[in-house]
Motif scaffolding. Structure first.
Motif, PDB file in Angstrom:
ATOM      1  N   VAL A  28       0.859  -1.179   0.000  1.00  0.00           N
ATOM      2  CA  VAL A  28       0.000   0.000   0.000  1.00  0.00           C
ATOM      3  C   VAL A  28       0.900   1.235   0.000  1.00  0.00           C
ATOM      4  N   SER A  29       0.662   2.122  -0.949  1.00  0.00           N
ATOM      5  CA  SER A  29       1.474   3.335  -1.034  1.00  0.00           C
ATOM      6  C   SER A  29       0.936   4.390  -0.066  1.00  0.00           C
ATOM      7  N   LEU A  30       1.726   5.392   0.157  1.00  0.00           N
ATOM      8  CA  LEU A  30       1.300   6.508   0.998  1.00  0.00           C
ATOM      9  C   LEU A  30       0.068   7.178   0.386  1.00  0.00           C
ATOM     10  N   ASP A  31       0.042   7.307  -0.945  1.00  0.00           N
ATOM     11  CA  ASP A  31      -1.114   7.902  -1.615  1.00  0.00           C
ATOM     12  C   ASP A  31      -2.369   7.033  -1.421  1.00  0.00           C
ATOM     13  N   ASP A  32      -2.206   5.703  -1.513  1.00  0.00           N
ATOM     14  CA  ASP A  32      -3.331   4.790  -1.254  1.00  0.00           C
ATOM     15  C   ASP A  32      -3.874   5.003   0.154  1.00  0.00           C
ATOM     16  N   PHE A  89      -7.827   7.152   4.091  1.00  0.00           N
ATOM     17  CA  PHE A  89      -8.086   8.018   5.236  1.00  0.00           C
ATOM     18  C   PHE A  89      -9.133   9.079   4.890  1.00  0.00           C
ATOM     19  N   GLU A  90      -8.969   9.708   3.743  1.00  0.00           N
ATOM     20  CA  GLU A  90      -9.920  10.737   3.312  1.00  0.00           C
ATOM     21  C   GLU A  90     -11.314  10.148   3.103  1.00  0.00           C
TER      22      GLU A  90
END
Length: 141
Positions: free
Chosen positions: A12-16, A21-22
Motif C-alpha cells: 500500500v502506497s502513501l497515496d493509497d 483516510f480521506e
C-alpha cells in the motif's frame, strides 16, 4: 507484504493510505491511531460492510499493528474503542473478516465477544495459494 492479513498483492502506497483516510473522514467513520513515543504502532477503523442500503447498519472493521506492538493489548484497546463509536453512529453489527489460517486473530476477536458466523473456503488468493476467510461478528445494541 509477507502476511495474509490483507488479501492484497502489492504494498500500500502513501497515496493509497491517504485516499483511504480521506474516504473514512468523508463517510464520518473514525480512524484510531496508537503511538509509542511519536511512532505509529497501530491503527483501527471501520467502514461500510456492503454498499447496498439494507446493509447501512453493518460495518466491517480493520485493525493493524506493527510487529513490535503485538501481544501488548494495543489491538484489544483499539477494537474496544471502536465499538462505542459504531454504536453512536447507529450501527447494529460489526464484522471482522479474518484469514482462516490466522487462529490468533480468530481467538482475539472471540475474546472480544465476536462470534464466528461463516467460513468461506478459497475466496482469496495470495502467495500462489487459495485462502479461506472467516467472518466473525458482534451485535452492538
Amino acid at each position: 507484504m509477507t502476511s495474509s492479513a490483507v488479501y492484497c498483492d502489492n504494498p500500500v502506497s502513501l497515496d493509497d493510505r491517504r485516499q483511504w483516510f480521506e474516504s473514512r473522514q468523508t463517510q464520518g467513520y473514525p480512524v484510531l491511531v496508537a503511538e509509542d513515543d511519536g511512532e505509529v504502532i497501530g491503527f483501527a477503523s471501520f467502514g461500510d460492510f456492503r454498499s447496498y442500503p439494507g446493509f447501512r447498519y453493518t460495518v466491517e472493521h480493520s485493525v493493524h499493528l506493527a510487529p513490535q506492538a503485538r501481544g501488548k493489548g494495543i489491538g484489544t484497546e483499539l477494537v474496544k474503542a471502536l465499538l462505542p463509536l459504531a454504536r453512536q453512529l447507529g450501527k447494529h453489527v460489526m464484522i471482522a473478516a479474518v484469514d482462516g489460517a490466522n487462529q490468533g486473530s480468530i481467538r482475539f476477536h472471540q475474546r472480544l465477544g465476536f462470534v464466528e458466523t461463516a467460513r468461506m473456503p478459497q475466496v482469496g488468493k495470495k502467495f500462489g495459494r487459495w485462502l479461506d476467510m472467516v467472518l466473525l461478528q458482534i451485535q452492538l445494541d
